[in-house]
Design a protein around this motif. Sequence first.
Motif, PDB file in Angstrom:
ATOM      1  N   THR A 241       0.819  -1.204   0.000  1.00 49.57           N
ATOM      2  CA  THR A 241       0.000   0.000   0.000  1.00 49.57           C
ATOM      3  C   THR A 241       0.859   1.262   0.000  1.00 49.57           C
ATOM      4  O   THR A 241       2.059   1.211   0.228  1.00 49.57           O
ATOM      5  CB  THR A 241      -0.919   0.016   1.230  1.00 49.57           C
ATOM      6  OG1 THR A 241      -0.102   0.023   2.415  1.00 49.57           O
ATOM      7  CG2 THR A 241      -1.803  -1.219   1.261  1.00 49.57           C
TER       8      THR A 241
ATOM      9  N   ALA B 195      -2.198   5.927  -2.410  1.00 50.32           N
ATOM     10  CA  ALA B 195      -3.420   5.536  -3.128  1.00 50.32           C
ATOM     11  C   ALA B 195      -3.148   4.513  -4.228  1.00 50.32           C
ATOM     12  O   ALA B 195      -3.755   4.551  -5.292  1.00 50.32           O
ATOM     13  CB  ALA B 195      -4.104   6.768  -3.708  1.00 50.32           C
TER      14      ALA B 195
ATOM     15  N   GLY C 173     -10.359  10.423   0.958  1.00 52.28           N
ATOM     16  CA  GLY C 173      -9.159  11.250   0.915  1.00 52.28           C
ATOM     17  C   GLY C 173      -9.182  12.188  -0.273  1.00 52.28           C
ATOM     18  O   GLY C 173      -9.899  11.953  -1.255  1.00 52.28           O
TER      19      GLY C 173
ATOM     20  N   SER D 205      -9.143  10.964  -3.999  1.00 48.77           N
ATOM     21  CA  SER D 205      -9.570   9.562  -4.062  1.00 48.77           C
ATOM     22  C   SER D 205     -10.726   9.432  -5.050  1.00 48.77           C
ATOM     23  O   SER D 205     -11.372  10.426  -5.408  1.00 48.77           O
ATOM     24  CB  SER D 205     -10.023   9.089  -2.677  1.00 48.77           C
ATOM     25  OG  SER D 205     -11.177   9.812  -2.271  1.00 48.77           O
TER      26      SER D 205
ATOM     27  N   PRO E 238     -12.538  15.007   3.876  1.00 49.32           N
ATOM     28  CA  PRO E 238     -11.678  13.884   3.477  1.00 49.32           C
ATOM     29  C   PRO E 238     -11.181  13.071   4.673  1.00 49.32           C
ATOM     30  O   PRO E 238     -10.832  13.629   5.710  1.00 49.32           O
ATOM     31  CB  PRO E 238     -10.509  14.583   2.773  1.00 49.32           C
ATOM     32  CG  PRO E 238     -10.441  15.932   3.425  1.00 49.32           C
ATOM     33  CD  PRO E 238     -11.855  16.306   3.771  1.00 49.32           C
ATOM     34  N   TYR E 239     -11.179  11.753   4.521  1.00 51.38           N
ATOM     35  CA  TYR E 239     -10.658  10.845   5.545  1.00 51.38           C
ATOM     36  C   TYR E 239      -9.434  10.123   4.994  1.00 51.38           C
ATOM     37  O   TYR E 239      -9.127  10.213   3.801  1.00 51.38           O
ATOM     38  CB  TYR E 239     -11.727   9.824   5.949  1.00 51.38           C
ATOM     39  CG  TYR E 239     -12.826  10.401   6.811  1.00 51.38           C
ATOM     40  CD1 TYR E 239     -12.816  10.245   8.192  1.00 51.38           C
ATOM     41  CD2 TYR E 239     -13.878  11.120   6.234  1.00 51.38           C
ATOM     42  CE1 TYR E 239     -13.823  10.784   8.986  1.00 51.38           C
ATOM     43  CE2 TYR E 239     -14.886  11.666   7.021  1.00 51.38           C
ATOM     44  CZ  TYR E 239     -14.853  11.491   8.399  1.00 51.38           C
ATOM     45  OH  TYR E 239     -15.846  12.034   9.177  1.00 51.38           O
ATOM     46  N   LYS E 240      -8.750   9.406   5.840  1.00 50.96           N
ATOM     47  CA  LYS E 240      -7.605   8.608   5.406  1.00 50.96           C
ATOM     48  C   LYS E 240      -8.075   7.178   5.158  1.00 50.96           C
ATOM     49  O   LYS E 240      -7.828   6.269   5.945  1.00 50.96           O
ATOM     50  CB  LYS E 240      -6.493   8.651   6.453  1.00 50.96           C
ATOM     51  CG  LYS E 240      -5.850  10.030   6.581  1.00 50.96           C
ATOM     52  CD  LYS E 240      -4.687  10.020   7.559  1.00 50.96           C
ATOM     53  CE  LYS E 240      -4.029  11.398   7.615  1.00 50.96           C
ATOM     54  NZ  LYS E 240      -2.880  11.435   8.559  1.00 50.96           N
ATOM     55  N   GLY E 241      -8.810   7.007   4.071  1.00 53.26           N
ATOM     56  CA  GLY E 241      -9.328   5.695   3.728  1.00 53.26           C
ATOM     57  C   GLY E 241     -10.842   5.637   3.794  1.00 53.26           C
ATOM     58  O   GLY E 241     -11.500   6.514   4.369  1.00 53.26           O
TER      59      GLY E 241
ATOM     60  N   ASN F 276      -2.677  15.318  -1.098  1.00 55.49           N
ATOM     61  CA  ASN F 276      -2.337  15.739   0.270  1.00 55.49           C
ATOM     62  C   ASN F 276      -0.832  15.899   0.419  1.00 55.49           C
ATOM     63  O   ASN F 276      -0.076  15.149  -0.134  1.00 55.49           O
ATOM     64  CB  ASN F 276      -2.826  14.683   1.278  1.00 55.49           C
ATOM     65  CG  ASN F 276      -4.337  14.767   1.473  1.00 55.49           C
ATOM     66  OD1 ASN F 276      -4.909  15.844   1.412  1.00 55.49           O
ATOM     67  ND2 ASN F 276      -4.966  13.622   1.693  1.00 55.49           N
TER      68      ASN F 276
END
Length: 323
Positions: A70, A73, A160, A163, A184-187, A323
Motif C-alpha cells: 500500500t 493511493a 481522501g 480519491s 476527506p478521511y484517510k481511507g 495531500n
Amino acid sequence: MRITSCAVLLAFGCVSTAAAAADAAVDFPSKPLRFIVPFTPGTGMDNIARLVGEKLFESWKQPVIVENKTGLAGHLGAEQVARAAPDGYTLVVTASNLVITSILYPSPTFNPMKDLTPVMIAARGTNSLAVNPGKGYRTMADLVAAAKANPGKINFASAGVGSPSHILLAEFEDATNTSFLHVPYKGTAPGVNDVIAGHVDAMFVATHTLRPFIESGQLRNLGVSSSERQRSAPGVPSFAELGITPGMPAWYGFLAPKGTPAAVIDKLNKEMTRILELPDVKSALEKTGLDVKPSSPQALQELMNMQLARFTDIIRKNNITAN
C-alpha cells in the motif's frame, strides 16, 4: 551492396527478436509469478488476485505469490511493478484510481500511463451514494433539495483528497448543480464509520463494500452511479433513472511492466479470461458485487485513455491536489 547487406541484417534481427519473444511465451511460465496488490487484503483487487492466482497454479503448476503493497493511493505498488523485469512474471492488480494517481502524483521517474502495459480488465464495479438513515434523506431528491437549500453546509465524506470517492463527489456536484462540504478521511473505512455514527451525512462507497451496511440498516443507498440498475442492488435506482449523469465506472484489472512481450501478454490474457469465466470464480466475485467482464488489453488501454482526459478535466476544474 552494403545497403542490401544492412537491410538483410536488419530484417534478420527483427525476425530473431520476434522469434525470441515467441519462444518466451512458449516457455512461460517457468517460475513463480507475483501479483502486487497496492491495497489492503479484502479489497476487490485482492479478491481477484487471490482467486485468479489459485486457478493459475492449478493450470500452470507455478505458484502465484500475492503481495499487498500500500501507499500513495496505490501508486507505490504500481511503481514497483513498473520497475520489475518486463517478462510477465510480475503484474499489478489495481483499479481505475491508477489513472487518478497518474495526475495527482506526477513523477519524472514513473508515469503509470506510459510505464505499464495493460493485460486485461477483470471486472467492473459501481459506486453508490450512501447516507445515514437518521438524517432524513429518504431519496436522492431529498438530498439534492437539501444541498441546494443549504449550499456548502451538508457534510460529504471521501476516502481522501483525490480519491475516487472525492472525484465522484465533484462529478455529482457538477451533475446536480449542488455544493457540499467535503470532509476527506484517510481511507474508506473511517469515512463509512463516521457516516454510520452520524458525524457526516453522506459518502460515495463501492456498491459491493456497502452491501452489509445496507442489510444491517446502518446506511441507506440512495442511488448507484451507473446507467442501469445493478444485480447486487436491484432495488436501488441508477443515476440514469434519476436523471443524473453517472460518474466514470470503476474497473479492476491486471497490468504488466512496459516492454513485456506481446505474446506473453496474450498468453496471460487468454488464460485469465478462461479462469474468470469459470462458474465458481465468476459466482464468487459476483457475490461481492463485482461484474465480471474480462477484456482485451486494448479495451483497458482505451478506457484508461478516456478516463485520463475526463479525470484531468475534473481535477483541474475543482483545483484538486494531493495531500
